[in-house]
Write an enzyme that holds these catalytic residues in place. Structure first.
Site, PDB file in Angstrom:
ATOM      1  N   ASN A 124     -31.440 -10.613  55.759  1.00 28.36           N
ATOM      2  CA  ASN A 124     -32.322 -10.193  54.668  1.00 28.36           C
ATOM      3  C   ASN A 124     -31.438  -9.970  53.448  1.00 28.36           C
ATOM      4  OD1 ASN A 124     -34.053  -8.906  52.893  1.00 28.36           O
ATOM      5  ND2 ASN A 124     -34.885  -7.476  54.393  1.00 28.36           N
ATOM      6  N   ARG A 141     -35.116 -14.006  55.400  1.00 28.27           N
ATOM      7  CA  ARG A 141     -36.113 -13.647  54.397  1.00 28.27           C
ATOM      8  C   ARG A 141     -35.824 -14.456  53.138  1.00 28.27           C
ATOM      9  NH1 ARG A 141     -35.302  -9.426  50.326  1.00 28.27           N
ATOM     10  NH2 ARG A 141     -37.236  -9.083  49.178  1.00 28.27           N
ATOM     11  N   HIS A 160     -42.639  -8.397  48.591  1.00 23.89           N
ATOM     12  CA  HIS A 160     -42.586  -7.368  49.643  1.00 23.89           C
ATOM     13  C   HIS A 160     -43.589  -7.669  50.756  1.00 23.89           C
ATOM     14  CE1 HIS A 160     -40.623  -4.405  46.650  1.00 23.89           C
ATOM     15  NE2 HIS A 160     -39.721  -4.785  47.526  1.00 23.89           N
ATOM     16  N   HIS A 185     -44.493   0.281  48.481  1.00 23.92           N
ATOM     17  CA  HIS A 185     -43.090   0.078  48.867  1.00 23.92           C
ATOM     18  C   HIS A 185     -42.235   0.477  47.665  1.00 23.92           C
ATOM     19  CE1 HIS A 185     -39.878  -2.282  51.096  1.00 23.92           C
ATOM     20  NE2 HIS A 185     -39.306  -1.945  49.954  1.00 23.92           N
ATOM     21  N   LEU A 186     -41.655   1.676  47.744  1.00 19.31           N
ATOM     22  CA  LEU A 186     -40.896   2.231  46.624  1.00 19.31           C
ATOM     23  C   LEU A 186     -39.436   2.350  47.023  1.00 19.31           C
ATOM     24  CD1 LEU A 186     -43.364   5.076  45.548  1.00 19.31           C
ATOM     25  CD2 LEU A 186     -43.355   2.663  44.850  1.00 19.31           C
ATOM     26  N   GLY A 187     -38.612   1.463  46.492  1.00 19.42           N
ATOM     27  CA  GLY A 187     -37.181   1.493  46.758  1.00 19.42           C
ATOM     28  C   GLY A 187     -36.447   0.960  45.552  1.00 19.42           C
ATOM     29  N   GLY A 239     -36.166  -2.096  44.713  1.00 16.97           N
ATOM     30  CA  GLY A 239     -37.303  -2.862  44.217  1.00 16.97           C
ATOM     31  C   GLY A 239     -38.569  -2.111  44.606  1.00 16.97           C
ATOM     32  N   ARG A 273     -34.780  -3.031  37.167  1.00 17.11           N
ATOM     33  CA  ARG A 273     -35.698  -4.019  36.596  1.00 17.11           C
ATOM     34  C   ARG A 273     -36.747  -3.326  35.735  1.00 17.11           C
ATOM     35  NH1 ARG A 273     -37.193  -6.642  42.269  1.00 17.11           N
ATOM     36  NH2 ARG A 273     -35.145  -6.270  43.196  1.00 17.11           N
ATOM     37  N   ASP A 331     -30.124   5.172  40.856  1.00 13.88           N
ATOM     38  CA  ASP A 331     -30.461   5.806  42.121  1.00 13.88           C
ATOM     39  C   ASP A 331     -31.337   7.034  41.862  1.00 13.88           C
ATOM     40  OD1 ASP A 331     -30.342   7.427  44.552  1.00 13.88           O
ATOM     41  OD2 ASP A 331     -28.722   6.091  45.196  1.00 13.88           O
ATOM     42  N   ILE A 337     -37.369   5.429  48.454  1.00 10.96           N
ATOM     43  CA  ILE A 337     -37.969   6.507  47.661  1.00 10.96           C
ATOM     44  C   ILE A 337     -39.269   6.973  48.304  1.00 10.96           C
ATOM     45  CG2 ILE A 337     -38.937   7.112  45.415  1.00 10.96           C
ATOM     46  CD1 ILE A 337     -37.064   4.995  44.180  1.00 10.96           C
ATOM     47  N   GLU A 384     -38.483  -4.794  57.695  1.00  6.84           N
ATOM     48  CA  GLU A 384     -38.614  -6.215  57.388  1.00  6.84           C
ATOM     49  C   GLU A 384     -37.856  -7.067  58.391  1.00  6.84           C
ATOM     50  OE1 GLU A 384     -39.012  -6.191  52.528  1.00  6.84           O
ATOM     51  OE2 GLU A 384     -37.045  -5.814  53.428  1.00  6.84           O
TER      52      GLU A 384
END
Length: 392
Positions: free
Chosen positions: A8, A88, A176, A204-206, A208, A237, A279, A327, A377
């Site tokens: 991945n 992936r 995602h 999905h909070l990370g 990305g 981003r 971070d 996160i 994933e």
């Protein structure tokens, strides 16, 4: 018994894992090489049974060096060789709606999609090429992050652009997907009826970050669009950006396309606003004394709350909200700030449960269930690769 090796690859890290076939799949080892291109790049691995080797210097100046370091470790460890390799691939474009065996034709198709996801596809393709070189003869399977969102209705996929442009594949794809597919699989296993018959938002909070609206088990809307740079504010981003800003930077500020791409993907988001860190953990520690750090956190939560509300509007209500990612799983204060003010949509947290990172964090009086779940994933890729390889 079949053994499935999974890669991945992200823009600055590579996760990898080896699984043994079975129900469920059994993890043999799982590792990650982080901070690629930095002097602080490290390789860490967790073995079955809990033993781990963490933080050894990797010396990975780029993704090819990182993959070679990982393959060197794999070939040195006392573990079965893989029968199948799964990857992936962030973008499948308009062609790939399902996992596919890697062939020269597939690689040619994906090569043409590199401009769609320039930060993610080249690293992943390096992994495919090196696997073919170093593990010749082992079948490889590509799993696409965009495939999950192929169920979105046409109106959700379209940009308001002329048809000749849209015919070139310029549309909203969403990402995602493997994470979301895993979460739905787990929810079904847990007996959560809304996974198949209900209105669900998965967040999905990370590094990305994105969200998806799922109705009766199908993606109907998501926050990311043509590329993984759109939607929510992310670590580096921009998220959604008025195209006029890009035109201004190109035409008036004298920036080159490469400079704009670098800014949008690597120098914006939490890092760009705070000028300190990408971070969220760092920023939460700094926000009490650093106004810029506080602003970065506030903007992340504000945009997430705004997008969450829009997805609930698309669904016509909400039965279940799931937080995942680094996160989403580990930052109760961020979950609280995102949910604050959405009581009118059935969202209400039990702050004690939220602070404890409980599996269910919604208040008993809430109209919607709110869960915290760990995504995987790599396990999803392994399962899809095994299924496809067994059909050959």
């Amino acid at each position: 018994m079949k053994y499935i090796l999974v890669f991945n690859a992200g823009s600055s890290s590579i996760k990898f894992a080896l699984y043994a076939s079975g129900a469920p799949l059994q993890s043999i080892y799982a590792g990650e090489l982080t901070r690629i291109g930095s002097s602080g790049s490290t390789l860490s691995v967790r073995h079955r049974g809990g033993a781990s080797s963490g933080g050894e210097p990797a010396g990975a100046s780029g993704h090819e060096a990182a993959f070679r370091r990982i393959f060197s470790w794999i070939q040195s460890v006392d573990a079965p060789p893989p029968d199948i390799i799964g990857h992936r691939l962030v973008h499948g474009g308009p062609l790939y709606a399902d996992p596919a065996i890697v062939t020269p034709e597939l690689l040619a198709d994906i090569g043409r999609l590199v401009p769609y996801a320039p930060e993610h596809l080249p690293p992943a393709l390096k992994g495919v090429a090196l696997a073919a070189e170093l593990m010749a003869g082992v079948p490889q399977v590509a799993c696409f992050d965009t495939a999950f969102h192929r169920s979105m209705p046409e109106v959700a996929r379209m940009y308001a652009l002329p048809e000749p442009v849209r015919r070139q594949g310029v549309q909203r794809y969403g990402f995602h997907g493997l994470s979301y597919q895993y979460l739905l699989t787990e929810l079904r296993r847990m007996g959560e009826r809304s996974a198949d018959r209900g209105r669900v938002v998965l967040a999905h909070l990370g590094h990305g970050a994105s969200m998806v609206a799922v109705k009766d088990g199908k993606s109907v809307e998501t926050t990311m669009g043509f590329s993984p740079a759109g939607g929510l504010v992310m670590s580096t981003r921009t998220g959604d950006l008025d195209p006029g800003v890009l035109l201004f930077l190109l035409e008036e500020a004298g920036m080159s396309p490469q400079e704009v791409k670098e800014m949008v993907n690597r120098r914006s988001g939490l890092l760009g606003v705070s000028a300190e860190s990408d971070d969220m953990r760092d920023l939460l520690e700094l926000e009490a004394s650093d106004p810029a750090a506080r602003l970065a956190v506030d903007l992340f939560c504000y945009q997430a709350r705004k997008h969450l509300g829009s997805l609930i509007a698309v669904l016509g209500g909400l039965d279940l909200l799931v937080f995942t990612g680094g996160i989403g799983e580990h930052a109760p204060v961020i979950r609280s700030r995102i949910c604050n003010g959405l009581e009118c949509m059935g969202i209400a947290l039990d702050e004690r449960r939220n602070g404890e990172n409980a599996a269910v964090i919604s208040a008993d009086t809430a109209g919607a269930v709110i869960r915290v779940m760990q995504t995987d994933e790599e396990q999803m890729i392994a399962g899809e690769a095994l299924r496809l390889a067994l059909l050959r």
